[in-house]
Design an enzyme around this catalytic site. Structure first.
Site, PDB file in Angstrom:
ATOM      1  N   SER A  30     -45.755  19.305  39.324  1.00  0.00           N
ATOM      2  CA  SER A  30     -44.733  18.247  39.264  1.00  0.00           C
ATOM      3  C   SER A  30     -44.882  17.385  38.020  1.00  0.00           C
ATOM      4  CB  SER A  30     -44.856  17.310  40.469  1.00  0.00           C
ATOM      5  OG  SER A  30     -44.403  17.940  41.622  1.00  0.00           O
ATOM      6  N   HIS A  61     -39.895  20.302  38.608  1.00  0.00           N
ATOM      7  CA  HIS A  61     -40.467  21.606  38.258  1.00  0.00           C
ATOM      8  C   HIS A  61     -39.445  22.356  37.403  1.00  0.00           C
ATOM      9  CE1 HIS A  61     -44.096  21.868  40.889  1.00  0.00           C
ATOM     10  NE2 HIS A  61     -43.485  20.814  41.405  1.00  0.00           N
ATOM     11  N   HIS A  83     -43.910  26.547  46.172  1.00  0.00           N
ATOM     12  CA  HIS A  83     -44.892  26.016  47.133  1.00  0.00           C
ATOM     13  C   HIS A  83     -44.761  26.729  48.472  1.00  0.00           C
ATOM     14  CE1 HIS A  83     -43.916  22.849  44.229  1.00  0.00           C
ATOM     15  NE2 HIS A  83     -45.139  22.395  44.397  1.00  0.00           N
ATOM     16  N   TYR A  85     -44.553  25.288  51.269  1.00  0.00           N
ATOM     17  CA  TYR A  85     -43.591  24.574  52.126  1.00  0.00           C
ATOM     18  C   TYR A  85     -42.138  24.972  51.839  1.00  0.00           C
ATOM     19  CZ  TYR A  85     -42.995  21.397  48.109  1.00  0.00           C
ATOM     20  OH  TYR A  85     -42.766  20.885  46.871  1.00  0.00           O
ATOM     21  N   GLU A  86     -41.900  25.679  50.725  1.00  0.00           N
ATOM     22  CA  GLU A  86     -40.527  26.107  50.449  1.00  0.00           C
ATOM     23  C   GLU A  86     -40.106  27.236  51.394  1.00  0.00           C
ATOM     24  OE1 GLU A  86     -39.464  26.262  46.116  1.00  0.00           O
ATOM     25  OE2 GLU A  86     -41.534  25.597  45.890  1.00  0.00           O
ATOM     26  N   ALA A 113     -49.667  16.977  40.550  1.00  0.00           N
ATOM     27  CA  ALA A 113     -49.634  15.537  40.806  1.00  0.00           C
ATOM     28  C   ALA A 113     -50.154  15.350  42.228  1.00  0.00           C
ATOM     29  CB  ALA A 113     -48.214  15.008  40.688  1.00  0.00           C
ATOM     30  N   MET A 211     -49.944  19.219  47.779  1.00  0.00           N
ATOM     31  CA  MET A 211     -49.337  20.336  48.521  1.00  0.00           C
ATOM     32  C   MET A 211     -49.349  21.643  47.728  1.00  0.00           C
ATOM     33  SD  MET A 211     -45.995  18.178  49.723  1.00  0.00           S
ATOM     34  CE  MET A 211     -46.137  16.454  50.229  1.00  0.00           C
ATOM     35  N   SER A 212     -50.281  21.788  46.827  1.00  0.00           N
ATOM     36  CA  SER A 212     -50.234  22.971  45.949  1.00  0.00           C
ATOM     37  C   SER A 212     -51.635  23.385  45.509  1.00  0.00           C
ATOM     38  CB  SER A 212     -49.398  22.642  44.706  1.00  0.00           C
ATOM     39  OG  SER A 212     -50.070  21.722  43.880  1.00  0.00           O
ATOM     40  N   ASN A 235     -49.866   8.536  42.795  1.00  0.00           N
ATOM     41  CA  ASN A 235     -49.675   7.454  43.789  1.00  0.00           C
ATOM     42  C   ASN A 235     -50.953   7.321  44.601  1.00  0.00           C
ATOM     43  OD1 ASN A 235     -48.522  10.212  44.821  1.00  0.00           O
ATOM     44  ND2 ASN A 235     -49.173   9.115  46.665  1.00  0.00           N
ATOM     45  N   HIS A 247     -41.019  11.066  46.505  1.00  0.00           N
ATOM     46  CA  HIS A 247     -41.187  11.978  45.367  1.00  0.00           C
ATOM     47  C   HIS A 247     -40.813  11.282  44.051  1.00  0.00           C
ATOM     48  CE1 HIS A 247     -41.771  15.785  43.420  1.00  0.00           C
ATOM     49  NE2 HIS A 247     -40.505  15.930  43.066  1.00  0.00           N
TER      50      HIS A 247
END
Ligand code: HPA
Length: 272
Positions: A30, A61, A83, A85-86, A113, A211-212, A235, A247
């Site tokens: 990201s 992305h 990812h 989650y996609e 990130a 998440m990656s 963050n 996001h």
């Protein structure tokens, strides 16, 4: 995994990609998409043109593959990742690693990130990955064993190569960046974590969360590639931050850190 997806993507790419092993493959997470400086572009495709990739669906992305030269090195760069989650399976997630492996590349830099769990971290800090915790419990190597991807039970005691970590440290320190080594907790997403989850991951030893990265790192390491990972803290993680996560905050932080990330990658390329 369905190897036909890998075969189709590899067949699509021009011979130039396989004519000489890249010195380094990079997968940019990201907001890291604008961090590359090229001396000469050899091959450039949008992911949507390469069979099996599909367009990158996540804002931030870029969705672009680029083979280029920089500082006398040959770099295979995947700008943007897919990812878990996609919901499109492991093949698209690890396709960049598999293509790099088929090109004969032995080194991989992963960027992302992340949310900061360690209280010492602030947005904009860098964390060089020294290890990870896979909270998802599954990984791309589940399924029939394919020996081209390493042994049936790959060792994971040293995923992130010491030498590459040392290079990242040296580069970050020389550039005066705020950096520490840390442990990355991989979550499935797409939901951000709850404060209770973050407290639990912190007690487990995690410094950052995202998440990656882990699926690619596990796959590449099993295949015998040397792996480096670096997270930009975009963050403070849930419950540490006083505001709800979104996001946009992640993209804002990566945009602010754009030059810092570009410099880090460029010097890493020259030194790794
Ligand atoms: N949690 C999970 N993934 C993330 C975060 C986070 O706080 N920030 C950026 N990616």
């Amino acid at each position: 995994m369905n190897c036909m997806i890998f075969d189709k993507a590899a067949d699509f790419l021009p011979d130039e990609c396989f004519s000489k092993p890249p010195d380094l493959a990079i997968i940019l997470g990201s907001g890291w998409g604008e961090s590359l400086t090229s001396d000469r572009t050899l091959v450039n495709f949008s992911y949507s043109d390469i069979p099996g990739f599909g367009a990158a669906t996540v804002v931030g992305h870029a969705g672009e593959f680029k083979l280029y030269e920089r500082a006398g090195k040959r770099i295979a760069a995947f700008c943007g990742r897919r990812h878990w989650y996609e919901g499109v399976g492991w093949e698209t997630v690890v396709l960049p690693v598999e293509l790099a492996r088929r090109m004969g590349c032995g080194k991989l830099l992963l960027t992302n990130a992340s949310g900061g769990i360690n209280p010492a971290l602030r947005p904009g800090d860098l964390v060089i990955l020294k290890d990870h915790i896979n909270t998802v419990g599954i990984n791309p190597l589940i399924g029939p064993h394919n020996p081209v991807w390493g042994p049936r039970f790959p060792d994971m005691s040293d995923v992130y190569t010491q030498h590459l970590r040392d290079v990242l440290h040296a580069v970050a320190n020389r550039r005066g960046l705020r950096v520490m080594e840390g442990i990355y907790a991989f979550t499935a997403g797409p939901v951000f974590e709850t404060p209770a989850e973050i407290r639990a991951y912190g007690r487990m030893g995690a410094d950052v969360v995202g998440m990656s990265t882990v699926p690619e790192a596990v796959f590449a390491h099993a295949c015998g590639m040397k792996v480096a990972g670096v997270a930009l803290v975009s963050n403070l993680a849930a419950g540490i931050s006083s505001k709800p996560l979104c996001h946009e905050e992640v993209l804002e932080a990566t945009s602010v850190a754009k030059n810092l990330m570009a410099g880090l990658i460029d010097e890493f390329i020259a030194r790794c």
